[in-house]
Design an enzyme around this catalytic site. Structure first.
Site, PDB file in Angstrom:
ATOM      1  N   ALA A  61      13.524  12.810  -2.031  1.00 12.76           N
ATOM      2  CA  ALA A  61      14.863  12.988  -1.702  1.00 12.76           C
ATOM      3  C   ALA A  61      15.113  12.446  -0.407  1.00 12.76           C
ATOM      4  O   ALA A  61      14.321  11.638   0.769  1.00 12.76           O
ATOM      5  CB  ALA A  61      14.746  14.513  -1.074  1.00 12.76           C
ATOM      6  N   ASP A  62      16.861  12.266  -0.284  1.00  3.49           N
ATOM      7  CA  ASP A  62      17.298  11.577   0.489  1.00  3.49           C
ATOM      8  C   ASP A  62      17.401  12.781   2.089  1.00  3.49           C
ATOM      9  O   ASP A  62      18.549  13.657   1.341  1.00  3.49           O
ATOM     10  CB  ASP A  62      18.695  10.594   0.063  1.00  3.49           C
ATOM     11  CG  ASP A  62      18.699  10.037   1.772  1.00  3.49           C
ATOM     12  OD1 ASP A  62      18.442  10.423   2.347  1.00  3.49           O
ATOM     13  OD2 ASP A  62      19.740   9.191   1.244  1.00  3.49           O
ATOM     14  N   GLY A  85       6.509  16.000  11.149  1.00  2.00           N
ATOM     15  CA  GLY A  85       6.475  14.984  12.008  1.00  2.00           C
ATOM     16  C   GLY A  85       6.826  14.114  12.422  1.00  2.00           C
ATOM     17  O   GLY A  85       6.165  13.301  12.873  1.00  2.00           O
ATOM     18  N   GLY A 127       4.857   6.900  19.988  1.00  2.00           N
ATOM     19  CA  GLY A 127       3.970   6.751  20.706  1.00  2.00           C
ATOM     20  C   GLY A 127       2.756   6.572  19.397  1.00  2.00           C
ATOM     21  O   GLY A 127       3.044   6.778  18.236  1.00  2.00           O
ATOM     22  N   HIS A 128       1.239   5.954  20.199  1.00  2.00           N
ATOM     23  CA  HIS A 128       1.171   6.021  18.891  1.00  2.00           C
ATOM     24  C   HIS A 128      -0.593   6.621  19.073  1.00  2.00           C
ATOM     25  O   HIS A 128      -0.805   7.101  20.943  1.00  2.00           O
ATOM     26  CB  HIS A 128       0.228   4.629  17.976  1.00  2.00           C
ATOM     27  CG  HIS A 128       1.446   4.721  17.021  1.00  2.00           C
ATOM     28  ND1 HIS A 128       1.655   4.878  15.933  1.00  2.00           N
ATOM     29  CD2 HIS A 128       2.257   3.697  17.172  1.00  2.00           C
ATOM     30  CE1 HIS A 128       2.615   4.558  15.208  1.00  2.00           C
ATOM     31  NE2 HIS A 128       2.759   3.182  16.145  1.00  2.00           N
ATOM     32  N   ILE A 130      -3.555   5.252  20.600  1.00  2.00           N
ATOM     33  CA  ILE A 130      -4.315   4.777  21.607  1.00  2.00           C
ATOM     34  C   ILE A 130      -3.231   5.148  22.557  1.00  2.00           C
ATOM     35  O   ILE A 130      -3.583   5.301  24.149  1.00  2.00           O
ATOM     36  CB  ILE A 130      -4.163   3.272  21.868  1.00  2.00           C
ATOM     37  CG1 ILE A 130      -4.859   2.863  22.469  1.00  2.00           C
ATOM     38  CG2 ILE A 130      -2.512   3.243  21.549  1.00  2.00           C
ATOM     39  CD1 ILE A 130      -4.656   1.433  22.146  1.00  2.00           C
ATOM     40  N   ASP A 157      -4.986  10.589  16.099  1.00  2.00           N
ATOM     41  CA  ASP A 157      -4.598  11.405  15.291  1.00  2.00           C
ATOM     42  C   ASP A 157      -4.929  12.223  14.210  1.00  2.00           C
ATOM     43  O   ASP A 157      -3.884  13.793  13.811  1.00  2.00           O
ATOM     44  CB  ASP A 157      -4.396  10.396  14.471  1.00  2.00           C
ATOM     45  CG  ASP A 157      -3.155   9.352  14.428  1.00  2.00           C
ATOM     46  OD1 ASP A 157      -2.416   9.470  15.690  1.00  2.00           O
ATOM     47  OD2 ASP A 157      -3.630   8.081  13.784  1.00  2.00           O
TER      48      ASP A 157
END
Length: 369
Positions: A61-62, A85, A127-128, A130, A157
């Site tokens: 789905a768009d 998310g 961000g990630h 780390i 995560d």
């Protein structure tokens, strides 16, 4: 699916990192998870080649297309849980924000999984893992004395992210049984990681932990809780924390009769570690594994990802298993009665089919028994 979450309806908006892992965990437990992915996704994101995406139904789905966004909203009308998310504000701009969704489906659990959270100075920033672990103190504490080392992306995560959002979802579902109402979950990795480290913060408050890496009881500083290189260049892991296990370690190393520094004499830790290191270098990793087999010395081989599925304990429990050119990890935890089916990589269906599958409105199918 026959797991304990059978009948639970979840809409997962496709993302990366902790979102798919949380969706995997819910599907592993038997939830009916419909994953909404955008057009032109890569094969791994699309869900056909990744076992992280197992057990779900995928629709395309768009969300920037009004008609398709409206169909997704109709799907959400019949869901118990929405898992997303995106950065704060994105869902609202798409017309799928919590006010709209909960206005249409007041029993909905609206789970928002982000790194920084829905509020705070960094909430809108990228961000990630780390980065999220860096500001909590965790990254500083991990690695050799010379520099911090990221522990893969397991802590931010997955441990602090996906597993905490799943915990939040299950808690909100329990509360809904009493209130009859849904609610919004703000699952931030910085919060989850901070909760994870509370025991370490307690040790620090008691003066039993300092801010130097490789200098504490659980960070590789203690000679009885670290890894050692063996004669073949491979490593062995030692976790002989308790005195009775430490005694078995000394026996297995042939050091029981040798005069050594006390186990917890920090001033002599480097001396003790040198003695252990010299002994471990006299045999191969697998020879030491055989030497300590059947003891409570808490000594195990450090295995690679390639080796782990074939370890006798991992293989016996089928915690990991080979599948074609990959390895599949089993779902966790395990249940005596509500045993989930083995999940495959899932199927792709049209959005209208997914909407129709959850009609008519009504209570989810109750578990058998």
């Amino acid at each position: 699916m026959a797991g304990p979450l059978r009948g639970l309806r979840v809409v997962e908006l496709a993302g990366i990192g902790p979102g798919p892992h949380a969706g995997m965990s819910l599907a592993d437990l038997g939830a009916d998870v419909v994953r909404v992915t955008r057009p032109n996704s890569s094969p791994i994101e699309f869900g056909l080649t990744s076992h992280v995406l197992r057990g779900r139904t995928t629709v395309i789905a768009d969300l920037k297309n009004d008609a398709e966004a409206a169909a997704v909203l109709e799907l959400i009308d019949d869901a118990d849980v929405l898992l997303e998310g995106y950065r704060p504000g994105v869902m609202e701009r798409l017309g799928l924000g919590p006010d709209i969704c909960l206005g249409r489906n007041p029993r909905l659990i609206y789970a928002r999984m982000t790194g920084w959270g829905q509020s705070g100075p960094l909430a809108p920033a990228a961000g990630h893992d780390i980065n999220f672990t860096a500001i909590t103190g965790v990254l500083h504490a991990i690695g050799p004395a010379e520099r911090p080392v990221p522990p893969l992306n397991l802590i931010g995560d997955y441990a602090g992210g996906s597993l905490y959002v799943v915990t939040g979802i299950l808690a909100a579902l329990w509360e809904r049984q009493c209130s009859g109402q849904g609610q919004i979950i703000d699952a931030a990795m910085v919060d989850g990681v901070s909760a994870l480290i509370q025991p370490i913060l307690e040790l620090r408050a008691l003066g039993l932990w300092n801010d130097q890496r490789d200098n504490n009881i659980l960070d590789g500083g203690a000679p009885y809780y670290r890894t050692y290189e063996c004669s073949d260049g491979k490593h062995i892991a030692v976790g002989a924390f308790e005195p009775q296990f430490y005694a078995e370690l000394l026996t297995g190393l042939g050091l029981a009769q040798m005069k050594l520094p006390a186990q917890n004499d920090r001033a002599q830790w480097s001396t003790l570690a040198s003695v252990f290191a010299s002994v471990f270098r006299t045999r191969t990793r697998d020879e030491w594994d055989a030497n300590f087999a059947g003891t409570n010395a808490c000594v195990t081989p450090v295995l690679s990802f390639a080796e782990a599925p074939d370890h006798r304990h991992i293989a016996a429990r089928k915690s990991q298993r080979h599948h074609e050119n990959s390895v599949i990890a089993a779902g966790a935890p395990r249940f005596s009665r509500s045993v989930p089916d083995d999940a495959n990589v899932g199927e792709v269906i049209k959005l209208a089919q997914a909407v129709g599958r959850w009609k008519p409105h009504g209570a989810p199918e109750p578990p058998a028994g």
